[in-house]
Design a protein around this motif. Structure first.
Motif, PDB file in Angstrom:
ATOM      1  N   LEU A   1       0.899  -1.185  -0.122  1.00  0.00           N
ATOM      2  CA  LEU A   1      -0.111  -0.108  -0.058  1.00  0.00           C
ATOM      3  C   LEU A   1       0.757   1.192   0.136  1.00  0.00           C
ATOM      4  CD1 LEU A   1      -3.135   0.517   0.362  1.00  0.00           C
ATOM      5  CD2 LEU A   1      -2.386   1.065   2.825  1.00  0.00           C
ATOM      6  N   ASP A   2       0.540   2.209  -0.796  1.00  0.00           N
ATOM      7  CA  ASP A   2       1.286   3.502  -0.510  1.00  0.00           C
ATOM      8  C   ASP A   2       0.843   4.303   0.539  1.00  0.00           C
ATOM      9  OD1 ASP A   2       2.617   2.951  -3.127  1.00  0.00           O
ATOM     10  OD2 ASP A   2       1.739   4.429  -4.088  1.00  0.00           O
ATOM     11  N   CYS A   3       1.859   4.868   1.091  1.00  0.00           N
ATOM     12  CA  CYS A   3       1.451   5.620   2.132  1.00  0.00           C
ATOM     13  C   CYS A   3       0.550   6.833   2.079  1.00  0.00           C
ATOM     14  CB  CYS A   3       2.774   6.155   2.943  1.00  0.00           C
ATOM     15  SG  CYS A   3       2.882   6.785   4.624  1.00  0.00           S
ATOM     16  N   ASP A   4       0.628   7.521   1.137  1.00  0.00           N
ATOM     17  CA  ASP A   4      -0.406   8.459   0.647  1.00  0.00           C
ATOM     18  C   ASP A   4      -1.763   8.107   0.666  1.00  0.00           C
ATOM     19  OD1 ASP A   4      -0.216   7.399  -1.768  1.00  0.00           O
ATOM     20  OD2 ASP A   4       0.895   8.913  -2.601  1.00  0.00           O
ATOM     21  N   LEU A   5      -2.141   6.638   0.549  1.00  0.00           N
ATOM     22  CA  LEU A   5      -3.440   6.319   0.399  1.00  0.00           C
ATOM     23  C   LEU A   5      -4.262   6.602  -0.855  1.00  0.00           C
ATOM     24  CD1 LEU A   5      -5.016   6.645   4.276  1.00  0.00           C
ATOM     25  CD2 LEU A   5      -3.663   4.739   3.236  1.00  0.00           C
ATOM     26  N   GLN A   6      -3.423   6.590  -2.185  1.00  0.00           N
ATOM     27  CA  GLN A   6      -3.991   6.842  -3.250  1.00  0.00           C
ATOM     28  C   GLN A   6      -4.580   5.735  -3.412  1.00  0.00           C
ATOM     29  OE1 GLN A   6      -0.527   8.899  -5.231  1.00  0.00           O
ATOM     30  NE2 GLN A   6      -2.203  10.014  -6.240  1.00  0.00           N
ATOM     31  N   PHE A   7      -3.981   4.462  -3.287  1.00  0.00           N
ATOM     32  CA  PHE A   7      -4.754   3.237  -3.321  1.00  0.00           C
ATOM     33  C   PHE A   7      -5.705   3.056  -2.354  1.00  0.00           C
ATOM     34  CE2 PHE A   7      -0.218   1.409  -4.945  1.00  0.00           C
ATOM     35  CZ  PHE A   7      -0.588   1.885  -6.112  1.00  0.00           C
TER      36      PHE A   7
ATOM     37  N   ASP B   1      -6.450  11.054  -5.791  1.00  0.00           N
ATOM     38  CA  ASP B   1      -5.658  12.015  -5.653  1.00  0.00           C
ATOM     39  C   ASP B   1      -4.657  12.156  -4.375  1.00  0.00           C
ATOM     40  OD1 ASP B   1      -6.242  12.720  -8.206  1.00  0.00           O
ATOM     41  OD2 ASP B   1      -7.825  14.279  -7.564  1.00  0.00           O
ATOM     42  N   ARG B   2      -3.576  12.508  -4.285  1.00  0.00           N
ATOM     43  CA  ARG B   2      -2.811  12.594  -3.351  1.00  0.00           C
ATOM     44  C   ARG B   2      -3.297  13.650  -2.289  1.00  0.00           C
ATOM     45  NH1 ARG B   2       2.416  12.252  -0.810  1.00  0.00           N
ATOM     46  NH2 ARG B   2       3.340  10.427  -1.704  1.00  0.00           N
ATOM     47  N   GLU B   3      -3.639  13.615  -0.848  1.00  0.00           N
ATOM     48  CA  GLU B   3      -4.171  14.579  -0.362  1.00  0.00           C
ATOM     49  C   GLU B   3      -2.979  15.398   0.527  1.00  0.00           C
ATOM     50  OE1 GLU B   3      -7.216  12.948   2.418  1.00  0.00           O
ATOM     51  OE2 GLU B   3      -8.213  12.250   0.569  1.00  0.00           O
TER      52      GLU B   3
HETATM   53 MG    MG Z   1       1.060   8.468  -4.504  1.00  0.00          MG
END
Ligand code: MG
Ligand code: UDP
Length: 340
Positions: free
Chosen positions: A113-119, A219-221
């Motif tokens: 999982l990406d840390c930015d929760l884009q997934f 989108d990245r928040e």
């Molecule tokens: Mg990202």
């Protein structure tokens, strides 16, 4: 220091875990300068998995961040169960962080999982259920849409995937790093010895029974994308040269084309020599000289690139260096620092 181990054989383990009961799920989260996202990611994913009664661990891999990411991960790992913090000695890149996470993870299944929760984390539940209730080893997240991307990025990524797809026979355009893998698959990946890794391609290459789920990239928040144009070009070149030998074939094709041209030119020159005006050939000579020398330079460049990859592989350096692993000691109740 902990080096990733090298296995001699790549055999799927004979022992397969029985699915059915509640199994441990490792969520691997590569993190590079994500101080604004670490706690949010930990809270969101923990809550989600607890709500669904899934046994889990979160493996945060700090990829040599220059901000407070490690302090945050360290704090979480020392105070909360289920959270493991892995700290690199420097920035080794997302690929290395993924493979470090896979080595450290203890789960019966691992998901990235990406840390930015884009997934979208909710999809993990869907993946977990598919894995648990069916005879599948990999549940692959495929992008329904590719999120916000500019035209140049789209064009280059199209070319990149065309090369990779064409040579490997794997369709990777919609593939992502968002994937749930059974322990058997993780062990197979861990046993692959190459230094230059390309997770997306390697995880398809190992095979296994795969099921797909579709998701929308968000989108990245918080924070910014860590990809710069330079990093992307390096990533693309590295992956093309470590995963396909197609550019080497371009060299051969160029050779064949120039050979055909030179045969035609040769016949023409000979014809002129015997039946026409031979001294008028200077421009042809110059054009031919320039043309062949540029093709030779270009070909040498490609070959040089591959030789540099071989050189890097042959040095046998580790893919990454782990400075420390931190996890809350479930027996003593206190935090401890793993160091070697
Ligand atoms: Mg990202
Ligand atoms: N990342 C990493 N090392 C790097 C670059 C990125 O571990 O050198 C991590 C980053 O923290 C994030 C994930 O990889 O969790 C995806 O990165 P990013 O969101 O910047 O990429 P994008 O979503 O824009 O493709």
């Amino acid at each position: 220091m902990l080096y990733n181990k090298r296995a001699c054989n790549i055999f799927a383990p004979a022992f397969r875990t029985q699915k059915g009961e509640n199994k441990l799920l490792s969520v691997i989260i590569p993190s590079y300068n994500e101080e604004g996202n670490v706690v949010r990611a930990a809270d969101t994913v923990s809550q989600l998995l607890e709500d669904n009664a899934i046994d889990y661990e979160l493996v945060f891999v700090n990829d040599g961040s220059s901000d407070k990411t490690w302090e945050m991960i360290n704090g979480l790992a020392q105070s909360r169960q289920h959270i493991v913090g892995v700290n690199f000695s420097r920035n080794f890149g997302k690929e290395s962080a993924i493979f470090a996470g896979l080595e450290v993870a203890k789960g019966d299944a691992c998901v990235l999982l990406d840390c930015d929760l884009q997934f979208p984390p909710e999809v993990i539940i869907e993946m977990y259920n598919i894995w648990k209730n069916n005879d599948v080893d990999v549940v692959e997240g495929r992008k329904k849409s590719r999120g916000k991307e500019n035209f140049v990025y789209k064009a280059f990524s199209h070319l990149f995937y065309k090369m990779i797809n064409g040579s490997s026979g794997l369709d990777m355009r919609a593939a992502s790093d968002f994937k749930l893998m059974d322990r058997a698959v993780v062990d197979s990946l861990n046993a692959m010895p190459e230094r230059l890794t390309f997770f997306r391609a390697m995880s398809s290459w190992v095979g296994y029974k795969t099921e797909q789920v579709y998701f929308d990239v968000r989108d990245r928040e918080v924070g910014e994308s860590k990809w710069t144009v330079g990093k992307l070009i390096k990533f693309a070149l590295n992956n093309i040269t470590s995963f396909t030998s197609a550019p080497l074939q371009i060299v051969t094709v160029c050779g064949i084309i120039t050979f055909i041209i030179s045969v035609i030119m040769g016949i023409n020159t000979l014809y002129n020599k015997f039946f026409g005006d031979a001294s008028a050939g200077f421009s042809t000579v110059i054009i031919l000289q320039l043309f062949t020398s540029s093709i030779i330079m270009f070909s040498l460049g490609i070959i040089g690139f591959y030789i540099s990859k071989i050189y890097e592989e042959i040095k046998q350096r580790p893919r990454y260096i782990i400075k420390e692993i931190v996890r809350k000691d479930t027996f003593s109740g206190g935090g401890y620092k793993w160091k070697k």
